[in-house]
Scaffold this motif. Sequence first.
Motif, PDB file in Angstrom:
ATOM      1  N   THR A 145      -3.105   2.883   7.188  1.00 39.96           N
ATOM      2  CA  THR A 145      -4.343   3.616   6.938  1.00 39.96           C
ATOM      3  C   THR A 145      -5.319   3.359   8.084  1.00 39.96           C
ATOM      4  OG1 THR A 145      -5.358   1.831   5.642  1.00 39.96           O
ATOM      5  CG2 THR A 145      -4.052   3.454   4.437  1.00 39.96           C
TER       6      THR A 145
ATOM      7  N   HIS B 136       3.275   7.779   9.578  1.00 43.10           N
ATOM      8  CA  HIS B 136       2.249   8.496   8.819  1.00 43.10           C
ATOM      9  C   HIS B 136       0.975   7.654   8.810  1.00 43.10           C
ATOM     10  CE1 HIS B 136       5.061  11.513   7.270  1.00 43.10           C
ATOM     11  NE2 HIS B 136       5.939  10.522   7.289  1.00 43.10           N
TER      12      HIS B 136
ATOM     13  N   PHE C 251      -2.795   7.550   7.301  1.00 46.22           N
ATOM     14  CA  PHE C 251      -3.619   8.125   6.249  1.00 46.22           C
ATOM     15  C   PHE C 251      -5.089   7.823   6.522  1.00 46.22           C
ATOM     16  CE2 PHE C 251       0.562   7.301   4.283  1.00 46.22           C
ATOM     17  CZ  PHE C 251       0.890   8.624   3.973  1.00 46.22           C
TER      18      PHE C 251
ATOM     19  N   THR D  16      -7.773   7.148   4.675  1.00 47.79           N
ATOM     20  CA  THR D  16      -8.493   6.109   3.941  1.00 47.79           C
ATOM     21  C   THR D  16      -7.516   5.184   3.233  1.00 47.79           C
ATOM     22  OG1 THR D  16      -8.689   7.534   1.989  1.00 47.79           O
ATOM     23  CG2 THR D  16     -10.530   7.561   3.559  1.00 47.79           C
TER      24      THR D  16
ATOM     25  N   GLU E  22      -5.493   5.096  -3.871  1.00 49.28           N
ATOM     26  CA  GLU E  22      -5.783   6.040  -2.795  1.00 49.28           C
ATOM     27  C   GLU E  22      -4.852   7.240  -2.920  1.00 49.28           C
ATOM     28  OE1 GLU E  22      -8.056   6.178  -0.460  1.00 49.28           O
ATOM     29  OE2 GLU E  22      -9.004   4.223  -0.861  1.00 49.28           O
ATOM     30  N   GLU E  23      -5.414   8.369  -3.319  1.00 43.46           N
ATOM     31  CA  GLU E  23      -4.592   9.549  -3.541  1.00 43.46           C
ATOM     32  C   GLU E  23      -3.840   9.970  -2.286  1.00 43.46           C
ATOM     33  OE1 GLU E  23      -4.972  14.133  -5.254  1.00 43.46           O
ATOM     34  OE2 GLU E  23      -6.717  12.792  -5.230  1.00 43.46           O
ATOM     35  N   CYS E  24      -4.479   9.887  -1.126  1.00 46.53           N
ATOM     36  CA  CYS E  24      -3.823  10.363   0.094  1.00 46.53           C
ATOM     37  C   CYS E  24      -2.592   9.535   0.449  1.00 46.53           C
ATOM     38  CB  CYS E  24      -4.806  10.386   1.262  1.00 46.53           C
ATOM     39  SG  CYS E  24      -5.403   8.766   1.809  1.00 46.53           S
ATOM     40  N   VAL E  25      -2.571   8.264   0.029  1.00 46.34           N
ATOM     41  CA  VAL E  25      -1.467   7.363   0.372  1.00 46.34           C
ATOM     42  C   VAL E  25      -0.280   7.534  -0.578  1.00 46.34           C
ATOM     43  CG1 VAL E  25      -0.847   4.916   0.631  1.00 46.34           C
ATOM     44  CG2 VAL E  25      -3.078   5.707   1.381  1.00 46.34           C
ATOM     45  N   GLN E  26      -0.514   8.111  -1.725  1.00 46.37           N
ATOM     46  CA  GLN E  26       0.502   8.133  -2.774  1.00 46.37           C
ATOM     47  C   GLN E  26       1.750   8.935  -2.420  1.00 46.37           C
ATOM     48  OE1 GLN E  26      -1.557   9.404  -6.354  1.00 46.37           O
ATOM     49  NE2 GLN E  26      -3.006   7.692  -6.231  1.00 46.37           N
TER      50      GLN E  26
ATOM     51  N   TRP F  92       3.533   8.512   0.326  1.00 46.69           N
ATOM     52  CA  TRP F  92       4.466   7.861   1.243  1.00 46.69           C
ATOM     53  C   TRP F  92       5.833   7.560   0.626  1.00 46.69           C
ATOM     54  CZ3 TRP F  92       7.163   3.447   0.795  1.00 46.69           C
ATOM     55  CH2 TRP F  92       6.675   2.419  -0.016  1.00 46.69           C
TER      56      TRP F  92
END
Length: 278
Positions: A200, A228, A230, A232, A253-257, A259
């Motif tokens: 991140t 990748h 992310f 945040t 963290e929604e954006c990380v989910q 991976w």
Amino acid sequence: MRILHEPLVSLDGTPAELECYLLDNFPEIEADRRRPCVVVVPGGGYLECSPREMEPIAVRMLGYGFQACVLHYSTAPSCFPTALHELASAVAMVRAHADDWHIDPHAVLVGGFSAGGHLAADLGVEWNGALLAGFGFDAEVIRPDGLMLGYPVLSAGEHAHRPSFERLLGGRADDPAAREAVSIELRATAAFPPTFLFHTMTDATVPVANSLLLVEALRRAGVSVEAHLFPTGRHGVALGTPESMYADGTGVEECVQVWPDLFRDWVGRLVDSRSTHR
């Protein structure tokens, strides 16, 4: 399903084990199925092994049809190369039990987080070197078929997470040669395993520069890497879901989910490519 606890021999006599989560085969489905196996290496700054990066990760891997083994490795005051020896032993154990654990011996991956990412990447550097050969390991038996590195500690240089290297190296932590020897980006060669990596941009503990340095080193060496970044997420985000969040509620963290799904797809492509060339 079986859960096994397999002890590992430690160089300094400290407790270490491989905790194995193994899906069974059934004649009604596919009696001779061989599955990829992910050896999960949790982080913890070489001070501890974080539970947030153990069972939650293993269970997600099982959901993809992978076998998962969690390495409980020696931490401080144990020093290098104790944990590396344990990880090499764990990979060798997985391959030795490939038949009875329903594992594809050509799809044994190591997935490490934070300091566990350093340990995983260190095996990526050392699997065919003199250090582990000196302990009697066969290079092809301990070679990871691929690496997954989550917000990894990698560089002992300008962007180092100093506490990790102080614990890893003990009294040699201020020795430039010792630090260089465990700076992964300085030692990556064409023999480094194919790598999936995520980090991140807001990681305030292990700067994203660690991952960027390795990506560039792997690019120069001609090693396949999927990375990748992310926008945040705090350090130690793990799955980025409530299942692996910190006790204070942070780490969702929604954006990380995404991976794990990206990793699953990467493993599928890796296994398919190797099956084509075998």
